[in-house]
Design an enzyme around this catalytic site. Structure first.
Site, PDB file in Angstrom:
ATOM      1  N   ASN A 211       0.785  -1.090   0.010  1.00 20.06           N
ATOM      2  CA  ASN A 211      -0.021   0.006   0.046  1.00 20.06           C
ATOM      3  C   ASN A 211       1.033   1.108   0.081  1.00 20.06           C
ATOM      4  O   ASN A 211       2.310   1.242   0.066  1.00 20.06           O
ATOM      5  CB  ASN A 211      -1.029  -0.119   1.056  1.00 20.06           C
ATOM      6  N   ASP A 281      -4.691  -6.126   5.292  1.00 20.56           N
ATOM      7  CA  ASP A 281      -5.774  -7.013   6.017  1.00 20.56           C
ATOM      8  C   ASP A 281      -5.524  -8.391   5.345  1.00 20.56           C
ATOM      9  O   ASP A 281      -6.142  -9.395   6.111  1.00 20.56           O
ATOM     10  CB  ASP A 281      -7.156  -6.344   5.886  1.00 20.56           C
ATOM     11  N   LYS A 291       8.907 -16.928  -9.929  1.00 23.44           N
ATOM     12  CA  LYS A 291       8.280 -16.052 -10.456  1.00 23.44           C
ATOM     13  C   LYS A 291       6.890 -17.011 -11.252  1.00 23.44           C
ATOM     14  O   LYS A 291       7.365 -17.559 -12.167  1.00 23.44           O
ATOM     15  CB  LYS A 291       9.174 -15.186 -11.449  1.00 23.44           C
ATOM     16  N   PHE A 328      -4.786   3.898  15.056  1.00 22.99           N
ATOM     17  CA  PHE A 328      -5.001   4.856  14.204  1.00 22.99           C
ATOM     18  C   PHE A 328      -6.021   4.411  13.548  1.00 22.99           C
ATOM     19  O   PHE A 328      -6.331   3.142  13.240  1.00 22.99           O
ATOM     20  CB  PHE A 328      -3.774   5.004  13.178  1.00 22.99           C
ATOM     21  N   LYS A 342     -14.404   1.188  16.848  1.00 16.94           N
ATOM     22  CA  LYS A 342     -12.942   0.504  16.653  1.00 16.94           C
ATOM     23  C   LYS A 342     -12.433   0.543  18.152  1.00 16.94           C
ATOM     24  O   LYS A 342     -11.896  -0.544  18.762  1.00 16.94           O
ATOM     25  CB  LYS A 342     -12.208   1.064  15.808  1.00 16.94           C
ATOM     26  N   LYS A 346     -11.627  -2.965  19.999  1.00 14.87           N
ATOM     27  CA  LYS A 346     -10.145  -3.226  20.141  1.00 14.87           C
ATOM     28  C   LYS A 346      -9.714  -3.036  21.470  1.00 14.87           C
ATOM     29  O   LYS A 346      -8.332  -3.045  21.435  1.00 14.87           O
ATOM     30  CB  LYS A 346      -9.454  -2.909  18.940  1.00 14.87           C
TER      31      LYS A 346
END
Ligand code: CTP
Length: 402
Positions: A211, A281, A291, A328, A342, A346
């Site tokens: 990401n 995730d 490959k 975060f 959240k 959590k």
């Protein structure tokens, strides 16, 4: 800093610039401070005890074991008395001792015991000042909050021209008078776990799912906390960033599972964890060692993804009453409601919400705009700031909970 009524230790070490010390004492006294001199034996080769005692109107501390000391543990009594210390001149020797924690005489023992602000004025020959060892020692001292008053360039006692001359007493007194109030070391003795950066989830020998996270927010937090005295364990995904403060212990990982393992191992020894990493995730259920080749020109490919461990949720389950946990949240829609949900799911103490929609916030930028949301739902909206300033806000918020 207003010096009126301040108790100042003036540490004097054995360099030629020690002859300027009595003048510095006078200026500090004139500014309203009470000054006690602590001198090394070598310093007293350059300036007499009688002079220092006369200008400071106080005994000079130079012998750890002197019968005439006011207290049996004079260094501790002086440490308790002092608001700050200035070491002028500071030789390479005292700088080395301070950086390594050596306490083998009155002044070095006193300095090691102090947690108040310390200002040092390095003063020596240019070659010594520029030596990598001396520079490394200065970096170490800087990283624990010691203020370095840089030497001037000019004609030195050894006959050369270059950096290493102690600033004039007027300049030193001015710098201390104009300094901000004491640097905070409010994280001293705290160990904080951080995760930062992206994770890479391997598809085959040359490809991965990743990401756009750069790790800037997590690395800014690491420096901020370490500069404020914390021992930081930074579990970092792949990033080009580097760390500066030696109190940051960096553990490089690649995948979410590696990050999970490193964070789970470190958390029991930590007072708090702040998870800034953008963890993938999902990961491919199968990672090819070679490959992957395409079999024919029109062939599609399907990747089957399975869930990665949720590191934040798993630390939330392990969290003890004496530990804190901060997450975060990066949301594109309905940020506040998701973030509050959240916190509960959590087991977090608070969450830092940044929205991808705000210009200048999120991945890759040097700035960020966050809202801190407490466990009880209280919101603390911020403004667009540098990531380092945001890190300071988060550190301020967390310290009150520790
Ligand atoms: N996080 C984590 N492990 C994961 C995913 C996320 O530790 N596998 C942490 C991040 O470091 C961050 C927080 O969880 O502190 C939120 O990440 P985000 O991607 O916004 O949320 P998700 O946990 O993926 O959200 P949800 O549970 O709602 O899917």
């Amino acid at each position: 800093m207003n010096l009126q009524g301040k108790h100042i230790i003036l540490g004097i070490t054995g360099g030629i610039a020690a002859y300027k010390a009595p003048m510095l004492v006078r200026l500090l006294v004139k500014a309203g401070a009470e000054v006690r001199c602590a001198a090394t034996d070598h310093a007293l080769q350059f300036v007499t005890e009688l002079t220092l005692e006369t200008v400071s109107q106080n005994k000079v501390y130079h012998d750890l074991f002197a019968i005439g000391n006011d207290h049996t543990t004079e260094h501790i009594a002086l440490k308790d008395w002092a608001d700050l210390a200035i070491v002028a001149p500071a030789t390479a020797n005292i700088i080395g001792k301070m950086a390594c924690g050596i306490a083998d005489d009155a002044l070095s023992t006193l300095l090691l015991s102090m947690r108040q602000s310390i200002y040092i004025c390095p003063s020596m020959n240019t070659q010594m000042y520029e030596s990598p060892i001396l520079q490394r020692n200065l970096q170490t001292l800087k990283s624990i909050g010691v203020h370095i008053i840089e030497p001037k360039s000019g004609f030195l006692a050894c006959g050369t021209n270059g950096a290493g001359r102690m600033p004039e007493p007027e300049e030193i007194a001015d710098l201390v008078c104009n300094a901000d109030d004491e640097q905070r070391l409010d994280y001293a003795g705290r160990r904080i776990l951080l995760t930062a950066g992206p994770t890479y989830e391997k598809i085959d020998a040359v490809r991965f799912i990743g990401n756009y996270s750069t790790g800037k927010m997590g690395f800014a937090l690491a420096e901020e906390l370490a500069d404020r005295g914390a021992e930081v364990i930074l579990v970092a995904g792949p990033t080009h960033l580097s760390t500066h403060n030696p109190r940051i212990q960096r553990i490089d990982v690649e995948s979410a599972r590696e990050m999970h393992a490193a964070a789970t191992k470190a958390y029991p020894e930590c007072h708090a964890a702040i998870l800034t990493a953008a963890v993938a995730d999902f990961r491919p259920d199968h990672q090819a060692d070679h490959k992957i080749k395409k079999a024919s020109a029109d062939q599609d490919m399907t990747l089957h993804l399975i869930q990665n461990p949720d590191i934040l949720a798993s630390l939330g389950r392990d969290k003890r009453d004496d530990q804190r946990l901060v997450g975060f949240a990066l949301e594109t829609t309905d940020g506040i409601d998701y973030a509050i949900d959240k916190i509960r799911r959590k087991n977090l103490d608070f969450i830092v919400l940044n929205s991808l929609q705000d210009p200048g916030a999120g991945f890759g930028h040097d700035t960020n705009l966050v809202t801190i949301i407490d466990h009880d739902g209280t919101r603390h909206p911020g403004t667009l700031k540098t990531k380092r300033q945001v890190a300071a806000d988060i550190a301020d918020h967390l310290v009150s909970l520790l």
